[in-house]
Every structure is written in structure tokens, then in C-alpha cells.
Design an enzyme around this catalytic site. Sequence first.
Site, short mmCIF file in Angstrom:
data_model
loop_
_atom_site.label_atom_id
_atom_site.label_comp_id
_atom_site.label_asym_id
_atom_site.label_seq_id
_atom_site.Cartn_x
_atom_site.Cartn_y
_atom_site.Cartn_z
N ASN A 104 1.00 -1.53 -0.31
CA ASN A 104 -0.41 -0.12 0.08
C ASN A 104 1.21 1.29 -0.10
O ASN A 104 2.34 0.95 0.27
CB ASN A 104 -0.84 -0.26 1.48
CG ASN A 104 -0.55 0.38 2.54
OD1 ASN A 104 0.76 0.66 2.60
ND2 ASN A 104 -1.08 -0.84 3.02
N LEU A 105 0.17 2.44 0.09
CA LEU A 105 1.67 3.74 -0.55
C LEU A 105 2.47 4.00 0.70
O LEU A 105 3.42 4.49 1.09
CB LEU A 105 0.10 5.09 -0.03
CG LEU A 105 0.61 6.14 -0.44
CD1 LEU A 105 1.66 6.49 -2.47
CD2 LEU A 105 -0.25 6.89 -0.54
N SER A 106 1.69 3.60 2.05
CA SER A 106 1.90 3.71 2.89
C SER A 106 3.48 2.69 3.25
O SER A 106 4.27 3.07 3.44
CB SER A 106 1.76 3.60 4.76
OG SER A 106 2.26 3.69 5.78
N GLU A 107 3.35 1.42 2.60
CA GLU A 107 3.96 0.62 2.93
C GLU A 107 5.54 1.13 1.58
O GLU A 107 6.50 0.75 2.01
CB GLU A 107 3.94 -0.61 2.47
CG GLU A 107 2.78 -1.08 4.23
CD GLU A 107 1.82 -2.57 4.01
OE1 GLU A 107 1.73 -2.97 4.56
OE2 GLU A 107 2.27 -2.70 2.28
N ASP A 133 -6.18 -7.84 1.47
CA ASP A 133 -5.32 -9.50 1.09
C ASP A 133 -6.91 -10.22 -0.47
O ASP A 133 -6.12 -10.70 -1.00
CB ASP A 133 -6.67 -9.99 1.91
CG ASP A 133 -5.26 -9.99 3.57
OD1 ASP A 133 -3.96 -10.19 2.64
OD2 ASP A 133 -6.32 -10.75 4.65
#
Length: 477
Positions: free
Chosen positions: A194-197, A263
Site C-alpha cells: 500500500n502507499l504507506s508501505e 488480501d
Amino acid sequence: MKLSMPRFDQAPVLVVGDVMLDRYWHGGTSRISPEAPVPVVKVEQIEDRPGGAANVALNIAALGAPASLVGVTGDDEAADSLANSLQGAGVRALFQRIKHQPTIVKLRVMSRHQQLLRIDFEEPFATDALALAAEVDALLDGIKVLVLSDYGKGALRNHQVLIAAARARGIPVLADPKGKDFSIYRGASLITPNLSEFETIVGGCADEHELVSKGAQLMHDLELGALLVTRGEHGMTLLRPDHPAMHLPARAREVFDVTGAGDTVISTLAAAIAAGEELPHAVGLANLAAGIVVGKLGTAAISAPELRRAIQREEGSERGVLSLDQLLLAIDDARAHNEKIVFTNGCFDILHAGHVTYLEQARAQGDRLIVAINDDASVSRLKGPGRPINSVDRRMAVLAGLGAVDWVISFPEGTPENLLSQVRPDVLVKGGDYSIDQVVGADIVGAYGGTVKVLGLVENSSTTAIVEKIRKTDKAE
């Protein structure tokens, strides 16, 4: 990009990763505790759902793809609950059970569809999934995609061993990454942060141009086949070497809960790629699937009928004029919702009040009405020179605008037997003064247990009479 439903039943996928149990305590809240300023929840229902890598496998199976799962659990009641749920969903699950260590459980306290509290029961496992190396090796020989579902809980420690084993067999590897070191996924076919990761690894991105630039560098450094960054309400971005970036807008109509959305994305991608879909098409399907799952409460899977319906909405085929392939998909979805399918046919050259009344009566015989009309060539053969008055496209457009009609399709033959054999409606309706055995297609429908009904026509309502009246008027003038 035109989307279609893959053949998921021919798409075996193996998931290896961090297995956990999502447990929900549902109850009512009507007062504040006298002991502290917190709500009192009277628990009325306890619900267990597979989470983490188990949810990925569950999502794959829900789409109709053969799913296998390898993970690490404790030797306890939570592991038993997981195993039973997965077995019931058709997932082949192999757990390395560790004594004296609990299965990871995420307990959520819910009231009035709101999450009040989450409690995590977990200890990182010292034993990883490769304790089942022989089983994993055997499973790799029968699959088309490997998914690494990494939550950083210890089940995945030897990523490169798994990636190398899959690549040696020509099997694509998809990874849902976690942590501050993405080098452990080097050589994967696709990773889906995701964007944060993603920004944890590459730094903040001020705009899409910077995201694309940093993503391209990450792909180069890690020798990745592709990178998909999921961006919440901003959709997702697919990056591939030597291809322009592909930005997809979010498809959610309503967002109730984002639990498990990642998921759903990787499971839909995996199943679609295993079914032979090209990556852009698989990403389009995953984007639709994510839009569905965030509209559900808690960790949830989407079913094949739900995805079909989303595809139909995307292609504008929930109602209206359809191709045969679109119609068969729409029928499958309707039947999954226990809807009764009604079929009628005719030329419908000049639509009049008698037609409208008849179609409303036909619709009342079930839940969904298909109107099949003769194409222009077959109308001409049946009605003679000068017919049809209106082209097949115009006739279908008018019929599709009626509230009683769900789906309209044309056929080239004089009679609809071939179409009936494929559509297999629950009810075949015909208007006129016929006995049931005189209705064309009655034998086909009756053979599989369907029903045939004959409805009376509205008096003094006839296309032929209308055409003759127009011709007489033209001559008189």
C-alpha cells in the site's frame, strides 16, 4: 479496458504466509461502566473468520479457484477453528502447529456495526513455513501462481528460497510485503504494497510523477517483474518496466471497513493470473474486487457472482441490450441470488400498447425478463418484403427502455430454439391462442423441468394492423 470473468476453476494457487484468526465479539451497548468511562458491551455473538494469509486463500477459493495454504499456528482451539473454516471453504490447508505458543488472534469488539476495541494475541513464531519444505515443494508442482502473504509474524523467513523454487518452475510469485526491507522480495513477479508501505521504503511522494519515478527505481533495484501500489481512495497504480504507468481510480461505492482489502487485491490478482489473464486485466479485476470488499464489515471474501455483477456494472450490462456471453453471465449472477428467469420472443417491429401489457404480464411470471427478438433478415423472411419497419438496433433500444424488461438479445434464426438451449430459462412465455405443445421451444424447456405459459394478447393491438392502417392512410393522401 474491457473486463471479463476468467476461468478461475482452472487456476490453482498456493499461499504461504502468516496465518491468523480474526475473531469478532458482537454485542449491544446501552450504558457506561460504573468502574471506568468505557462502554459496557453485552456479547451476543462470537464469530471467527480466517485472517492474514488464511484470508487470502479464502478469497481465492471464494472466486472458484483451487487454493492451498501453508502456514504456522499454535496447537490450540484457534488453529482448530481456522482449519475447520478453511476446510469448509474448500481450501487445502497445511499448518505447522507449534506447541506452547498461541495461534495469532485479532479480537475485535463490535457494537452496532462499529469497532470499539481490538485486542491482539500474538508472539512471533521462531519456526517458519519451510518446516513444511517437502510439502511446499510438492504443492509447487501442481500450481500456477505462488503468493507470499507476509505480515511479519515469522512464518516467512526464507523468501528467497521460495521465490527461487517457484521461478525454477516458471511459476509467477506475488508478494504482499511488510517491513522496512523489501530486498527480501528480490526477483518476485509482482509486489503489492500500500502507499504507506511503499513510502516507508522509498520516501514520501509529493505527486504521481514522483511515485512513478521512485517505483521504477525500486523495480530496477529489486529485479521485480512489476509493482502495484494500492492507494486507498485514490485507487491503485501499476508499474511495469518499459510500460507507461497505469492508474486505476477507486471503485468503492461505500466504504464500511478496509480490513482485509489488501488480501482481496492480491488474491484476485493471483487467481486471475493463474487463469491466464494478462496483468493489466488482472489488476482491473482486483480493483473491482477491492471496491466490493471495503463495502463489507470486517474481514470478508468476495464471491464469483459478486465479481461478475461488478464486471456487468462496469460494462453496462446489468440491464439492457446484451451479447450472448454477457447474458449468460447475467443469468448466472441472477440465479446465484435465487432469481427466476423468464423468456419471451418475437419481432416487436412497432411497439404498441398490447406489447407493453404483454411484457408486463410476462415479467410477473418471475424476477428477470429476457426478450429475444428476430434480427432484420429473419423478420423479413417471416413477415415479407418491407418488414421490419424498424431496424433490430432500434427495436432493441426501445424494448430495453421498458421497466418490465431486464435483458434484450437478438437471434438470426426464424425461431429461438438455439438460444433457449443455451439460456435455459425457468419460464418460457408466449402470447396468443396456442396450446402449450404448439409453443416453439416448449419441448426444450420442458425437458429440463422448466415451465411454459401462454398469455392472452390484448385485443385490437397488432403490428400488422398498424402497418396496414399506415399504408391505407398514405394511399388516401
